[in-house]
Design an enzyme around this catalytic site. Structure first.
Site, PDB file in Angstrom:
ATOM      1  N   ASP A 108       0.831  -1.210   0.000  1.00 15.97           N
ATOM      2  CA  ASP A 108       0.000   0.000   0.000  1.00 15.97           C
ATOM      3  C   ASP A 108       0.863   1.257   0.000  1.00 15.97           C
ATOM      4  OD1 ASP A 108      -2.653   0.488  -0.305  1.00 15.97           O
ATOM      5  OD2 ASP A 108      -3.116   0.657   1.818  1.00 15.97           O
ATOM      6  N   ASP A 145      -9.065  -2.492   2.534  1.00 17.31           N
ATOM      7  CA  ASP A 145      -8.976  -1.890   3.867  1.00 17.31           C
ATOM      8  C   ASP A 145     -10.001  -2.478   4.829  1.00 17.31           C
ATOM      9  OD1 ASP A 145      -6.974  -0.190   2.913  1.00 17.31           O
ATOM     10  OD2 ASP A 145      -8.452   1.212   2.126  1.00 17.31           O
TER      11      ASP A 145
END
Length: 478
Positions: free
Chosen positions: A333, A393
């Site tokens: 990420d 997420d």
């Protein structure tokens, strides 16, 4: 868009007057726009998109006097156009652009005499203005301040925490049924036939992260083709996930269990109708996915079902695998959000470009929870009408929450791991929103969610003196 965003407020001459707002890009170093419509001065719009205004002879004299003029983008610079428009008496210059809007840049020191407002507008918006408001349109420009906090984040927060908590709880229910099946030889074979779980080992975790990296890079370079592959996969996977979620609920209802014989099997009629409903929901979303007024609701429902089914189906065997998965995806990420801008030619991060649709592609990847922004601003109008949270997420920390719940079931620890990890996830989400509000730019949520959940789970295991068992997993799980 890394530029100053503003709003063009247009009003027609109908009774009552019809008004509409459009996105503009301007340069705050050239002109300062008012922050509201109070005491705004409206100008009659003169549509000259048949010319690029690179030469003063392009427009008859007197046609631009005291008007707001819109012309097409051409080979000459923005300020050259502005100087010609200003010398012809125009009070505002709008430059229509068919490509994606970009920052207004030029050497202002060579055009110190240019003082009229200059803004870039989408050509499609100019066409829509004429169709919606008529041939006589009055316009003005303003740029309201960006709100510090948008209430849509509260909705995003509730959806995310609800999905993680429910997914973890569902995984724990499945684990309890597995333990009962192991204890009862008569139920073992029946349970084995129903079992649809996939267990992640450290090797498969690393392979999964490598596939994510390769897929993201391929999407960056071949987005306009692969986006439709992702949309198709999402429709199929979300329909199956919605069916699994609703079938689990329907299975608890003791009514309407009539069956029909089909292919040497007895199938419940209500499950057939359920399958048709889930397929129809995915098809309706696919057809109307670009309808911003309501399609986001259907996408969020399908997305939540997809995340729930993923968290329940994918099992982490131990905390060691959780640490490897969350740690690698955290690096993934951060790398694709913060590091890739130093590698790409246009200085944009690969993650942000793929999320927004690179090179101005109108199709968006359906891998996010979307909620319309409730606070009005130029950013809402220009390029971010929705608050977004990626499925990753939710799913990635959700796998850790699910493992904590299964460990609670295996050790009869009164849900202490599950509850503490869920609370840590909620705290991580709040921290993400705080940093988002302070920095006013998109954040990789895993940067805050992963440390919160991993550290909290470790502290609970250490405090209960169960770290070795928590790290390696129970003997049943292995």
């Amino acid at each position: 868009v890394t530029a100053d965003e503003g709003i063009l407020h247009a009003s027609g001459n109908a009774v009552p007057p019809v008004t509409k707002d459009y996105c503009i890009i301007y340069n705050s170093n050239w002109i300062s726009l008012p922050k509201s419509l109070d005491n705004a001065t409206f100008r009659t719009l003169e549509n000259l998109t048949s010319t690029v205004l690179c030469n003063s002879s392009d427009v008859p004299s007197g046609l631009m006097k005291d008007k707001a003029v819109v012309v097409m983008r051409g080979n000459c610079t923005f300020l050259e156009k502005a100087r010609i428009a200003q010398s012809s008496g125009a009070k505002m210059l709008l430059i229509a652009s068919k490509p994606r809007l970009s920052p207004l840049s030029d050497n202002k020191t060579d055009f110190e005499d240019v003082t009229l407002p200059v803004a870039l507008i989408r050509y499609n918006d100019v066409v829509d203005m004429q169709l919606t408001l008529g041939s006589e349109v009055n316009v003005t420009l303003y740029s309201p301040p960006l709100p510090e906090f948008d209430c849509s984040m509260v909705v995003i927060f509730l959806i995310a925490v609800f999905t993680v908590a429910l997914g973890g709880y569902w995984s724990g229910v499945a684990e309890l049924e597995n333990l009962k099946a192991v204890a009862s030889p008569g139920e073992r074979e029946t349970r084995r036939k129903k079992e649809e779980n996939v267990t992640f080992t450290p090797v498969t975790v690393i392979l999964f992260v490598v596939i994510c990296c390769v897929m993201l890079v391929l999407l960056y370079f071949f987005y306009k083709w692969l986006v439709y592959v992702i949309i198709s996969v999402f429709c199929l996977a979300s329909a199956m996930s919605l069916y699994n979620c609703l079938a689990a609920l329907i299975g608890e209802i003791p009514f309407g269990q009539c069956r029909i014989a089909c292919c040497n099997k007895n199938i419940e009629v209500r499950l057939i109708f359920l399958a048709v409903f889930c397929i129809a929901a995915a098809v309706v979303w696919a057809v109307f996915r670009n309808e911003d007024r309501w399609a986001w609701i259907l996408q969020d429902i399908l997305g939540v079902a997809f995340c729930l089914n993923f968290i329940k189906t994918l099992k982490m065997p131990n905390f060691k695998s959780c640490v490897i998965l969350l740690g690698l995806l955290l690096l993934y990420d951060v790398f694709f959000v913060f590091i890739t801008p130093f590698i790409t030619k246009n200085g944009a991060s690969i993650m942000v470009e793929v999320a927004a649709g690179p090179f101005g592609n109108s199709e968006k990847l359906p891998v996010v929870i979307r909620v319309p922004r409730l606070e009005y601003s130029a950013s809402t109008l220009c390029d971010m009408p929705f608050s977004l949270l990626g499925f990753g997420d939710i799913i990635v920390p959700g796998l850790l929450v699910a493992y904590c719940r299964r460990f609670d079931v295996q050790t009869s620890s009164s849900s202490v791991y599950y509850i503490s990890c869920t609370i840590a996830y909620a705290i991580g989400m709040v921290l993400t929103f705080i940093v988002l509000a302070l920095m006013k730019m998109g954040q990789p949520a895993l940067l805050y969610l992963v440390p919160c959940t991993l550290i909290t789970s470790s502290l609970v295991a250490w405090r209960r003196k169960e770290m070795k068992k928590f790290w390696k997993g129970s003997s049943y799980q292995v």
